[in-house]
Structure formats: structure tokens, C-alpha cells
Design an enzyme around this catalytic site. Structure first.
Site, PDB file in Angstrom:
ATOM      1  CB  VAL A  15      49.572  37.821  40.397  1.00 34.27           C
ATOM      2  CG1 VAL A  15      50.731  37.511  41.337  1.00 34.27           C
ATOM      3  CG2 VAL A  15      48.382  36.912  40.699  1.00 34.27           C
ATOM      4  CE  LYS A 107      47.813  27.677  38.688  1.00 35.45           C
ATOM      5  NZ  LYS A 107      47.436  29.009  39.066  1.00 35.45           N
ATOM      6  N   GLY A 136      48.118  30.025  46.661  1.00 37.13           N
ATOM      7  CA  GLY A 136      48.093  31.488  46.792  1.00 37.13           C
ATOM      8  C   GLY A 136      48.961  32.048  47.901  1.00 37.13           C
ATOM      9  N   GLY A 189      34.091  35.724  38.020  1.00 34.16           N
ATOM     10  CA  GLY A 189      35.469  35.713  37.513  1.00 34.16           C
ATOM     11  C   GLY A 189      36.374  34.758  38.276  1.00 34.16           C
ATOM     12  CD  GLU A 192      43.115  29.142  36.523  1.00 30.32           C
ATOM     13  OE1 GLU A 192      43.715  29.674  35.572  1.00 30.32           O
ATOM     14  OE2 GLU A 192      43.518  29.203  37.691  1.00 30.32           O
ATOM     15  CG  ASP A 203      44.641  25.208  39.696  1.00 23.56           C
ATOM     16  OD1 ASP A 203      45.487  26.017  39.281  1.00 23.56           O
ATOM     17  OD2 ASP A 203      44.231  25.203  40.877  1.00 23.56           O
ATOM     18  CE  LYS A 207      46.967  25.897  42.551  1.00 22.63           C
ATOM     19  NZ  LYS A 207      45.640  26.447  42.802  1.00 22.63           N
TER      20      LYS A 207
END
Ligand code: HSE
Length: 429
Positions: A15, A107, A136, A189, A192, A203, A207
């Protein structure tokens, strides 16, 4: 034209590098849109020598991210290293204590410390922004804090973990087991570093807790989110759900009820023809129900370089434009404590189990459910063999606790051969 606004980025993974690349490739376009140049001045990451797809040597390099956060030549500190505590937290505090606005995609940190950090930002007259922390590339935060600011939000829902959506849709489309697809997702990939964050629903729960705070004007209350992951979802349940006209999604729902705030992140059956039911692969979807706007549905990529960097850029551009919006949509001192509900809203349920194949077993099951006031909507029997009668039941709306008690009563009659699988069915159009 105003002076340039100067940016420092901590963390040059996918990112962070993506943000740098967009600033270099779309610099003129962005400048014309905010009548101001956005200048990347300094960067920091673990390794200086790693190739990152942009000319790292053009920018001041800081070994230490706290030093980056305090630099005189930055106005915005962009935190993209992740992790719910230090060093990300202390770097953000250092930035806010040194007059820098902060943009983060973190987050876990926002869910845990967002309230405290927002207070620090507001006390210092600065902004703390986190569009990239939720879903995202979807403008989930901006839509709620700005576009829907004239609405009372009645309910919010969403699929907010792309990895789980990938696993569930891949299981269905390729007829593969959870274990096989989990391994595939790992090799690609998608997961996490700690996969439980994804498949355990944590996760996505972070959020949901963040969005609930904005939607309902409450302090973030992640600890009260009812969490259930996708680890125990089988291809059998995916197939049965499909036969009944549903798909299984890791779905977040947050709503105000008469008993308090209900927040849950759990696998749910949703109608196959609903927008959420149609969501494929690693996509995310967020749905807001405003009293005036009606249902607003947003979908897009929930992760990845371009989408997530685009959201980081949206925050940076807001700061360049001097567009000031409080962190959680209202001043942090006006957020009220969330009162979590002890009774979730009623729902219909999918129940799959195996009964002994002998006369009267279905009657025993139906009567135990009936004794608890649970009405059966549909019942199917599948792949019958000599000793076992697999059965799938769809109930009418009931409380999960009542269903649990009813299934305990069924078990006591001795007809159940396999622990029932129970999945909520969510009322979504
Ligand atoms: N691991 C997350 C997902 C992306 O799969 O959606 C970042 O939150």
C-alpha cells in the site's frame, strides 16, 4: 495556489509503495483537482535496499518512524506499517503531538485505540483519517461521514474481508473443501500473517466496529462484536444452502435495537440473488440503510495496492483541500458509550443434522422445535442411508438462544447422530 502540502509515509509495503507511485504518476491530475501540490518528502520502512517500484532515493529516508513523524518538512504523517499497538501507535501520537495530520489504513489500531487517538487529534486541532482501514478501495467512511450525514442510519451490513469471501466462493465454484482453499489462499498471499485475523472474523469485526461508531455516534466497541469465523463451514453446507436458494457469506450486521447496539460478524445465509449473494472472489460490499437515502450499496476491491492506495490518497486529498470532517463524523467528545444488546434480533436459521433412521424421528424433532415456539419453514432430507437420515431445516424467525434450547431438547430424545450445524439466515434484499 496554496503552498504544497508535504507528506511522509511510514511503511513501504504494497500500500505504501502504491501511494508513492500514485503521487508520482497522477501528481498533476491531483494538483489540478485540489489546487495544491502534494509533495512526498520523506519515507521510512524496514529495508532501504528493497526494490519498491518507485525511485526511493528521491526522498529523504528515515530509519526511525518516530523521527519521520516529527520531521519539520512534513504536514501529513501516513502510517502504513500496521499492527494494533506500538510502534504504529506511538508514531501516530508523535505526529499528532508535533502538529501533523495523520492518515492510516490500520483497522486493528483504530478499532482498539481510535477513540483515544481521535481525542488527541481534535485537542490539537488536527485530523486523523482512515478511509483505507475499511473495505480497501470502497469509500465506506466518506460515504457515511459526508454523503449520508443527513440520515439516521438504521442498519449497516457488509462483507468486509475479501479473503473469506474468496475462500467461500472458491469452495462453492470449484467444489473444494475449506482446508484445500485455505491452503490455496495462503499460497496466493491473501491471508494476513496471522490467518485467524481473516478466517476468525477479527479483521472484519474491526471494520464493523469502526463503521458502527460512525453510523450510530457511539464509542468504538469492538469487544462487544459477536464474532464467529468461517473455519467450520463445509462444502456440504455451501451445497445445501445453494439448493435452498442461498449462499454463505461472512456477513457483518450492526443495528440499533430496543435493547441496545447489536454488532455481529458471522457466517450467514443470504439470498443468492441479493447483491451480497452475488459477490464473488475477494470483493467487499458495504450496505447502509439511511432513513432518507434508503439502501445504499457500495462494492469494490477490499484489498490490494491500487484500491487501498486510492483510499489513502482520498484522505490526503481531503487534507490538501482543507476539508475538515471529525474523525468519527462528529466531535469525539460527543460520541456516547455503546450499550451492547444482550438479545440479538430474531432471525431465521438453517439447521443441518443427521437423525437416526427410524419411525417417528422427524416428528420428535419437529415437536421439540414446536414446544419452543419455533415454526419450521422448510425441511429437506438428503442422501439417506440405512442408519442415518440427514436433514436440513429452515426455521421461521426465532432467537438463537431459543433455538439452542430447542436443539438441546431434541438431543435429549436420543434421535440426533451428529451435532447440528446452525447458520443464521439474514433478511437482505
Ligand atoms: N485481509 C483483509 C481482507 C484485507 O482479506 O479483506 C485487509 O483488511
Amino acid at each position: 495556489m496554496q503552498d504544497s502540502i508535504r507528506v511522509g509515509i511510514a511503511g513501504l509495503g504494497t500500500v505504501g509503495s502504491g501511494v508513492a507511485k500514485i503521487l508520482l504518476s497522477n501528481g498533476h491530475l491531483i494538483q489540478s483537482r485540489c489546487s495544491r501540490n502534494i509533495e512526498l518528502t520523506a519515507i521510512s520502512s524496514k529495508s532501504k535496499s528493497k526494490k519498491r517500484g518507485f525511485p526511493v532515493e528521491k526522498f529523504h529516508w528515515e530509519e526511525n518512524l518516530i523521527n519521520l513523524a516529527r520531521r519539520d518538512d512534513i504536514d501529513i504523517f501516513v502510517e502504513l506499517i500496521g499492527g494494533e499497538g506500538n510502534p504504529a501507535k506511538e508514531a501516530i501520537e508523535a505526529a499528532l503531538n508535533n502538529g501533523k495530520h495523520v492518515v492510516t489504513a490500520n483497522k486493528a489500531l483504530m478499532a482498539k485505540h481510535g477513540h483515544q487517538l481521535a481525542k488527541l487529534a481534535e485537542n490539537n486541532g488536527l485530523s486523523l483519517k482512515f478511509e483505507a482501514a475499511v473495505a480497501g478501495g470502497i469509500p465506506a467512511i466518506k460515504t457515511l461521514t459526508e454523503s449520508l450525514a443527513g440520515n439516521k442510519i438504521n442498519r449497516l451490513m457488509g462483507v468486509m474481508n475479501g479473503t473469506c469471501n474468496y475462500i467461500l466462493t472458491r469452495m462453492e465454484n470449484a467444489n473444494l473443501s475449506y482446508e484445500k482453499v485455505f491452503k490455496e489462499a495462503k499460497d496466493l498471499g491473501y491471508l494476513e500473517a496471522d490467518p485467524t485475523l481473516d478466517v476468525g472474523g477479527i479483521d472484519a469485526g474491526h471494520k464493523l466496529a469502526i463503521l458502527s461508531s460512525i453510523a450510530f455516534g457511539t464509542e468504538i466497541d469492538f469487544d462487544s462484536v459477536y464474532l464467529q469465523g468461517i473455519e467450520s463451514i463445509t462444502i456440504q453446507d455451501i451445497d445445501q444452502a445453494k439448493e435452498l436458494g442461498y449462499r454463505i457469506k461472512l456477513l457483518g450486521v450492526s443495528q440499533r435495537t430496543d435493547n441496545g447496539l447489536e454488532q455481529r460478524m458471522q457466517p450467514c445465509l443470504v439470498p443468492v440473488n441479493s447483491p451480497i449473494g452475488q459477490l464473488e472472489n475477494a470483493m467487499n460490499m458495504v450496505i447502509y440503510e439511511g432513513d432518507n437515502s434508503g439502501q445504499i450499496t457500495l462494492s469494490g476491491a477490499g484489498a490490494g495496492e491500487g484500491p487501498t492506495a486510492s483510499s489513502v490518497l482520498s484522505d490526503i486529498i481531503d487534507l490538501a483541500r482543507d476539508n475538515k470532517v471529525p474523525t468519527f463524523g462528529k466531535p469525539v467528545t460527543e460520541l456516547i458509550k455503546a450499550i451492547p444488546t444482550s438479545i440479538p434480533a430474531q432471525g431465521a436459521y438453517y439447521v443441518r443434522t443427521k437423525l437416526k433412521d427410524s419411525p417417528g424421528v422427524l416428528a420428535k424433532m419437529a415437536s421439540a422445535l414446536g414446544d419452543h415456539g419455533i415454526s419450521i419453514d422448510r425441511m429437506r432430507q438428503t442422501q439417506h442411508d440405512d442408519v442415518a437420515a440427514p436433514v436440513v431445516i429452515v426455521t421461521h424467525k426465532t432467537l438463537p438462544e431459543t433455538l439452542g434450547n430447542a436443539l438441546t431438547a431434541v438431543a435429549k430424545t436420543g434421535v440426533i447422530l451428529e451435532d447440528p450445524v446452525v447458520i443464521r439466515i439474514e433478511d437482505i434484499q
